[in-house]
Design an enzyme around this catalytic site. Structure first.
Site, PDB file in Angstrom:
ATOM      1  N   LYS A 105       0.980  -1.150  -0.138  1.00 34.74           N
ATOM      2  CA  LYS A 105       0.026   0.126  -0.008  1.00 34.74           C
ATOM      3  C   LYS A 105       0.835   1.220   0.170  1.00 34.74           C
ATOM      4  CE  LYS A 105      -3.800  -2.102   2.213  1.00 34.74           C
ATOM      5  NZ  LYS A 105      -4.716  -2.426   3.365  1.00 34.74           N
ATOM      6  N   ASP A 139     -11.420   3.413   4.691  1.00 32.34           N
ATOM      7  CA  ASP A 139     -11.800   1.951   4.546  1.00 32.34           C
ATOM      8  C   ASP A 139     -13.209   1.800   4.703  1.00 32.34           C
ATOM      9  OD1 ASP A 139      -9.909   0.331   3.848  1.00 32.34           O
ATOM     10  OD2 ASP A 139      -9.333  -0.199   5.779  1.00 32.34           O
ATOM     11  N   GLN A 168      -4.539  -1.017  10.168  1.00 31.78           N
ATOM     12  CA  GLN A 168      -4.448  -2.287   9.153  1.00 31.78           C
ATOM     13  C   GLN A 168      -4.882  -3.593   9.916  1.00 31.78           C
ATOM     14  OE1 GLN A 168      -3.147  -2.894   6.153  1.00 31.78           O
ATOM     15  NE2 GLN A 168      -3.691  -4.799   6.137  1.00 31.78           N
TER      16      GLN A 168
END
Ligand code: NAP
Length: 286
Positions: A50, A117, A94
């Site tokens: 990422k 997200d 994460q």
């Protein structure tokens, strides 16, 4: 006949190139935060990927490592710094997190306007109501890859195998949106679903996100269906999906590979969500 391969790696490169072109025209670079708890080796690979992808498109990426023993309160404190930081347009925590961390508290702790997200309950609610602020990266990546390859979603019967909060549920909500993303007829199946193979065989589009290596064989797939494999499983023979690619590609009309399917699309969509957050914040003078 062998299925068309839905190449997520190739399309994700195009999406990232488009993202880079837009970012070149901005007055400032978007900034993405990634909070990492502990040293899970798989997370470390995802985070590196990422970070590299973000940097390549001109997004400034700040990785914030926290020790595995951090408490939920401690993590909320770190998230608070990202919430308040004026330059951060979006950030993620994460996953997976250590078992002692309360995921609901974490989901509630992210500023909904920086929640790239799409995990905050408010953003989940907006998606369910049909007016999303952020469509979570994996569902968005699935839909964009299907559209790019000319797979019609509108009016089609989509069966999603798996009901997790990061894939199955938000994907179902996105596919039900009116218009551009959705208009599908959606069934969500899980471990309690009766007659699972029959349910899956009703699908025009079958999306599998269960975390079971090669679980879905050709017996689950109607001739000519489109199959999307979200699974990423590490086996002795290397990475594989939740779909038995070798048998299913002989009955499906199109199929995503693992690796090189939904994984790279997910990263590309995280970058797009960050860019869009930056554009919205810039318009509001932030
Ligand atoms: P998860 O939270 O473990 O959820 C798994 C879901 O699958 C649950 O709803 C479970 O049903 C269902 N399930 C498990 N075994 C089943 C079976 N035998 N029959 C029917 N349903 C079954 O998983 P997740 O986080 O969604 O991840 C799923 C997979 O996708 C994993 O391999 C993960 O690594 C991968 N993934 C990939 C990406 C990407 O970017 N490509 C992103 C996220 C996840 P119950 O609810 O009834 O338990």
């Amino acid at each position: 006949m062998s299925a068309q391969i839905l190449d997520g790696l190739a399309y994700s490169k195009q999406v990232r190139q488009q993202t880079l072109e837009v970012i070149k025209g901005l007055s400032r670079p978007p900034e993405l935060g990634i909070i990492v708890v502990g040293q899970d080796p798989r997370s470390a690979v995802y985070v590196r990927n990422k970070q590299r992808a973000a940097t390549e498109v001109g997004i400034q990426c700040h990785v914030c490592p926290c020790c595995a023993e951090i408490s939920t309160t401690g993590l909320i404190h770190v998230m608070g710094s990202n919430n308040k930081h004026p330059a951060i347009d979006g950030y993620i925590v994460q996953l997976p997190l250590p078992a002692h961390i309360d995921l609901d508290v974490v989901a509630n702790g992210v500023d909904p306007e920086k929640d790239v997200d799409g995990f905050h309950p408010l953003n989940q609610g907006l998606l369910l109501r049909g007016s999303p602020r952020f469509v979570p990266a994996t569902p968005r990546g699935i839909i964009e890859l299907l559209k790019h390859n000319g797979c019609t979603i509108s009016g089609k019967r989509v069966v999603i195998l798996g009901r997790s909060t990061i894939v199955g549920r938000p994907l179902a909500a996105a596919l039900l949106l009116n218009g551009a993303l959705g208009d599908a007829t959606v069934t969500v199946a899980h471990t309690k679903t009766e007659h699972l193979q029959e349910v899956c065989r009703e699908a025009d589009i079958l999306v599998v996100a269960i975390g079971r290596p090669r679980f879905v064989t050709s017996d689950f797939v109607r001739q000519g269906a489109v199959v999307v494999d979200v699974g990423i499983n590490k086996t002795n023979g290397g990475l594989c999906g939740d779909v038995d690619f070798a048998s299913v590609k002989e009955v499906a009309s199109a199929i995503t590979p693992v690796p090189g399917g939904i994984g790279p699309m997910t990263i590309a969509m995280l970058l797009k969500n960050t860019l869009e957050s930056c554009q919205r914040r810039t318009m509001r003078g932030k």
